[in-house]
Structure formats: C-alpha cells, structure tokens
Scaffold this motif. Sequence first.
Motif, mmCIF file in Angstrom:
data_model
loop_
_atom_site.group_PDB
_atom_site.id
_atom_site.type_symbol
_atom_site.label_atom_id
_atom_site.label_comp_id
_atom_site.label_asym_id
_atom_site.label_seq_id
_atom_site.Cartn_x
_atom_site.Cartn_y
_atom_site.Cartn_z
ATOM 1 N N LYS A 1 96.300 -16.960 90.551
ATOM 2 C CA LYS A 1 95.404 -15.854 90.262
ATOM 3 C C LYS A 1 94.071 -16.035 90.987
ATOM 4 N N VAL B 1 96.427 -8.318 94.043
ATOM 5 C CA VAL B 1 97.795 -8.793 93.808
ATOM 6 C C VAL B 1 98.361 -9.427 95.073
ATOM 7 N N GLU B 2 98.088 -8.815 96.217
ATOM 8 C CA GLU B 2 98.554 -9.381 97.482
ATOM 9 C C GLU B 2 97.863 -10.704 97.785
ATOM 10 N N ASP C 1 96.820 -12.776 95.471
ATOM 11 C CA ASP C 1 97.470 -13.713 94.545
ATOM 12 C C ASP C 1 98.798 -14.200 95.104
ATOM 13 N N GLU C 2 99.558 -13.284 95.702
ATOM 14 C CA GLU C 2 100.867 -13.635 96.247
ATOM 15 C C GLU C 2 100.735 -14.623 97.407
ATOM 16 N N ILE C 3 99.727 -14.431 98.240
ATOM 17 C CA ILE C 3 99.517 -15.338 99.365
ATOM 18 C C ILE C 3 99.098 -16.725 98.878
ATOM 19 N N ARG C 4 98.190 -16.755 97.893
ATOM 20 C CA ARG C 4 97.676 -18.037 97.393
ATOM 21 C C ARG C 4 98.625 -18.708 96.403
ATOM 22 N N GLY C 5 99.429 -17.898 95.697
ATOM 23 C CA GLY C 5 100.328 -18.446 94.690
ATOM 24 C C GLY C 5 99.668 -18.679 93.354
#
Length: 199
Positions: free
Chosen positions: A120, A111-112, A114-118
């Motif tokens: 999935k 999840v972290e 995903d958040e960095i990359r924006g």
Amino acid sequence: MKLNQSLMSQLESLLFIAGDEGLSFASLLKFTEHSADEVKFHLDAMMENYKQDEARGIELVILASNYQFVTKRKNAEVIQRMVDTTHSTSLSQAAMEVLAIVAYNQPITRVEIDEIRGVKSDSAVQTLVSRVLIKEVGRAEGTGRAILYGTTPEFMQVFGLQNLSDLPPLPESNELEDETDLFLSKFQEQFDLNSTEKG
C-alpha cells in the motif's frame, strides 16, 4: 433502524483502506453484503457522528460520488505546520519509490502504484501531494473514476529538470535489486541537493 456496530466497523475499515480515492456506494454494498437501506443508514450515521464529535480530526464526506475520509477544516493550521516541517526533511524510501513510479509512469492511479510496489502506498502518496511533488491530473475511465497522479512544476524545479525526458534512465528490468536501490539513492541525493540549493 438500529445501528449495527459490526457493519459500522466494516465500513470504517473499508473507507480507511481506500484512502484518498474513497469508495462508491455500490462498492460498499458489494463488500459488506448488506442491503442498500442498511448501508445508507449507517453511512449517514457515520457522517453525522464524525461531524458532530469535536474530538475527531477527520470526517466522512462524499466527493466525486465516492465516500472518503478527509481532515476537518478547523485543523488546517496545525496540519500546515506539519506540512511546512516535512518540506525541510528528506523523503522516505517509500516516498522516493512512489515518486519515481509516478515520474516514469504518469498519469497513474494509486492502485497501479500499489501493484508496482507490492504494498500500500497511501501514506507516501499523501506525503508527496502535501509536498507538491505530485498532484491529481485527472480521473481514470471506468468504475470508481480513480484519481490519476502526475508530477508538478515544483517537482521539475526540485530536480532541476526542463522536461521529463531529462530524468535519469531507469535500471533494466533484469538488473539486480541493489542496482535499483542505487538508482533510488541517486534520486534521493538529487532531491536533497536541489532542495538545499532552493531552500
């Protein structure tokens, strides 16, 4: 109890999106907004259906109290052939991004990432796990106990590193996107070079 096809579809979609971390029963209850009896009945039905259907390559299991999809053991040989093939090819841009994120931020959850990359990162994470470049190194605290990922000794060997402090410096946050792309290109080149030398 009669099967609710809409609920079955919702559960399948949620579990597919959850990827290798899966979802807890409590989370499935929350997201579907159905009763515990209904959700349990449909999850049990799904587990049985996937298990019995010979045409299915996946099944629904409970691991670490989470429901998640896994591949069937009977297909291990064909999956291994694919893994062996992908080991001889370059990593995709997405996989390189995820690998860099894990290398510099480990331990880190999907999840972290995903958040960095924006976007999935399930597929990229699975690719890196299958190529033994990253692995599960623990579980995060809190609800769900998400998997924490870190790099492997194989990663260190591929990149010719003695320790993580030998990693190339990250671009500054205020640098342009093309400089970040240049960093990832160098990361990829190093991977290709060392893979060739060790192949």
